[in-house]
Design a protein around this motif. Structure first.
Motif, PDB file in Angstrom:
ATOM      1  N   LYS A   3      68.357 -47.387  -2.948  1.00 23.81           N
ATOM      2  CA  LYS A   3      68.393 -48.800  -3.305  1.00 23.81           C
ATOM      3  C   LYS A   3      67.086 -49.477  -2.911  1.00 23.81           C
ATOM      4  CE  LYS A   3      73.370 -49.390  -2.453  1.00 23.81           C
ATOM      5  NZ  LYS A   3      74.364 -50.124  -1.621  1.00 23.81           N
ATOM      6  N   LEU A   4      66.797 -50.573  -3.588  1.00 19.91           N
ATOM      7  CA  LEU A   4      65.732 -51.475  -3.161  1.00 19.91           C
ATOM      8  C   LEU A   4      66.403 -52.662  -2.490  1.00 19.91           C
ATOM      9  CD1 LEU A   4      62.689 -52.074  -3.115  1.00 19.91           C
ATOM     10  CD2 LEU A   4      63.010 -53.360  -5.242  1.00 19.91           C
ATOM     11  N   ARG A   5      66.093 -52.862  -1.207  1.00 19.21           N
ATOM     12  CA  ARG A   5      66.815 -53.835  -0.390  1.00 19.21           C
ATOM     13  C   ARG A   5      65.881 -54.867   0.224  1.00 19.21           C
ATOM     14  NH1 ARG A   5      68.982 -49.651   3.792  1.00 19.21           N
ATOM     15  NH2 ARG A   5      68.703 -51.492   5.118  1.00 19.21           N
ATOM     16  N   VAL A   6      66.440 -56.036   0.458  1.00 23.32           N
ATOM     17  CA  VAL A   6      65.838 -57.045   1.323  1.00 23.32           C
ATOM     18  C   VAL A   6      66.826 -57.263   2.457  1.00 23.32           C
ATOM     19  CG1 VAL A   6      65.115 -59.446   1.545  1.00 23.32           C
ATOM     20  CG2 VAL A   6      64.571 -58.165  -0.536  1.00 23.32           C
ATOM     21  N   ASN A   7      66.367 -57.197   3.696  1.00 21.91           N
ATOM     22  CA  ASN A   7      67.264 -57.346   4.845  1.00 21.91           C
ATOM     23  C   ASN A   7      66.680 -58.286   5.877  1.00 21.91           C
ATOM     24  OD1 ASN A   7      67.992 -54.314   3.916  1.00 21.91           O
ATOM     25  ND2 ASN A   7      69.735 -55.214   4.959  1.00 21.91           N
ATOM     26  N   LEU A 171      70.328 -62.316   3.389  1.00 23.30           N
ATOM     27  CA  LEU A 171      69.614 -63.513   3.806  1.00 23.30           C
ATOM     28  C   LEU A 171      70.300 -64.098   5.031  1.00 23.30           C
ATOM     29  CD1 LEU A 171      69.167 -65.254   0.324  1.00 23.30           C
ATOM     30  CD2 LEU A 171      67.539 -63.764   1.506  1.00 23.30           C
ATOM     31  N   ALA A 172      69.512 -64.532   5.988  1.00 28.12           N
ATOM     32  CA  ALA A 172      70.027 -65.240   7.151  1.00 28.12           C
ATOM     33  C   ALA A 172      69.590 -66.699   7.017  1.00 28.12           C
ATOM     34  CB  ALA A 172      69.497 -64.629   8.439  1.00 28.12           C
ATOM     35  N   THR A 198      78.354 -61.573  -2.298  1.00 22.56           N
ATOM     36  CA  THR A 198      79.487 -60.696  -2.038  1.00 22.56           C
ATOM     37  C   THR A 198      80.009 -60.794  -0.605  1.00 22.56           C
ATOM     38  OG1 THR A 198      78.029 -58.850  -1.448  1.00 22.56           O
ATOM     39  CG2 THR A 198      78.702 -59.042  -3.773  1.00 22.56           C
ATOM     40  N   GLU A 199      79.278 -61.468   0.282  1.00 23.13           N
ATOM     41  CA  GLU A 199      79.694 -61.532   1.690  1.00 23.13           C
ATOM     42  C   GLU A 199      79.004 -62.701   2.359  1.00 23.13           C
ATOM     43  OE1 GLU A 199      79.442 -58.670   5.711  1.00 23.13           O
ATOM     44  OE2 GLU A 199      78.846 -57.892   3.738  1.00 23.13           O
ATOM     45  N   GLN A 200      79.709 -63.358   3.269  1.00 25.03           N
ATOM     46  CA  GLN A 200      79.077 -64.385   4.092  1.00 25.03           C
ATOM     47  C   GLN A 200      79.765 -64.445   5.444  1.00 25.03           C
ATOM     48  OE1 GLN A 200      79.547 -68.097   1.937  1.00 25.03           O
ATOM     49  NE2 GLN A 200      81.580 -68.451   2.810  1.00 25.03           N
ATOM     50  N   ILE A 210      75.168 -61.900   1.863  1.00 32.37           N
ATOM     51  CA  ILE A 210      74.801 -60.692   1.124  1.00 32.37           C
ATOM     52  C   ILE A 210      74.872 -61.004  -0.362  1.00 32.37           C
ATOM     53  CG2 ILE A 210      75.333 -58.280   0.641  1.00 32.37           C
ATOM     54  CD1 ILE A 210      74.414 -58.757   3.487  1.00 32.37           C
ATOM     55  N   ILE A 211      73.767 -60.737  -1.054  1.00 31.78           N
ATOM     56  CA  ILE A 211      73.673 -60.934  -2.509  1.00 31.78           C
ATOM     57  C   ILE A 211      73.393 -59.590  -3.146  1.00 31.78           C
ATOM     58  CG2 ILE A 211      72.336 -62.028  -4.358  1.00 31.78           C
ATOM     59  CD1 ILE A 211      71.770 -64.323  -2.398  1.00 31.78           C
TER      60      ILE A 211
END
Length: 215
Positions: A3-7, A171-172, A198-200, A210-211
């Motif tokens: 996957k290509l992720r941003v964390n 994203l925070a 999908t999550e918060q 989480i997007i």
């Protein structure tokens, strides 16, 4: 599948990923360092800078997730350093000293050629001059089946979002207003690009979101 992720990408409440007037003395822009209060207390961050201790709370859980299964990184040039234009010499080797926190091959987007830099701890910086697609191709090859993490900055994340290449983004959202700086979502229609939340999870210092890109 890779996957290509941003964390652990922190935004202000008004959507800025960095404050105005970024420089050597203020690499995150004026006020930008205050965005990361949630991160700097965590055990993962303490380990990253060679210290003991740190929290083991929800913020730490998201910080720890950000390093899981990462086989390569992609950085914009601003994330590597404050130098603009041609590289004047080889003296600047990043913000982090001899042992950067990446520990895997790291690909830096730039318009100016530079030889790779081998650092301590497994990090090698490669400088990519032919665009985001080339950087991603090289990073995926280097990652050996693991995920590729886009470290930022805002401009780099936006470019990959516009091309619908990011699979997942954490994203925070910091409870802080910056007023100006680099805005992540300005002009981007995330729904049309195929993304959904999908999550918060909320903590005292951040709301973690989480997007994901719809398959």
């Amino acid at each position: 599948m890779s996957k290509l992720r941003v964390n652990a990408f922190t935004l202000s409440l008004d959507g800025f990923g960095a404050g105005p007037h970024q420089s050597l003395n203020t690499p995150l822009g004026v006020g930008g360092e205050n965005l990361h209060k949630w991160m700097i207390k965590t055990r993962s961050f303490h380990q990253m800078i060679g210290k003991d201790g740190g929290t083991t709370d929800t913020d730490e859980a998201f910080a720890a997730r950000s390093f899981e299964n990462v086989g390569a990184w992609i950085l914009g040039r601003n994330m590597f350093g404050p130098i603009r234009g041609e590289w004047p010499d080889d003296s600047w080797k990043g913000w982090w000293g001899n042992n950067p926190p990446y520990h895997v091959p790291t690909f830096v987007l730039t318009h100016y050629k530079r030889d790779p830099i081998v650092m301590e701890g497994g990090t090698t910086f490669y400088f990519v001059t032919d665009g985001i697609h080339s950087a991603l191709e090289q990073a995926k090859a280097a990652a050996g089946g693991k995920d590729v993490r886009v470290g930022g900055g805002v401009s780099t994340v936006r470019q990959y979002l516009q091309e619908q290449l990011i699979d997942e983004m954490h994203l925070a959202i910091s409870p802080l207003l910056l007023g100006s700086g680099e805005h992540l979502f300005a002009g981007l229609d995330m729904l049309k690009l195929g993304y959904q939340c999908t999550e918060q999870v909320a903590t005292t210092d951040a709301t973690h979101v989480i997007i994901k890109r719809k398959s």
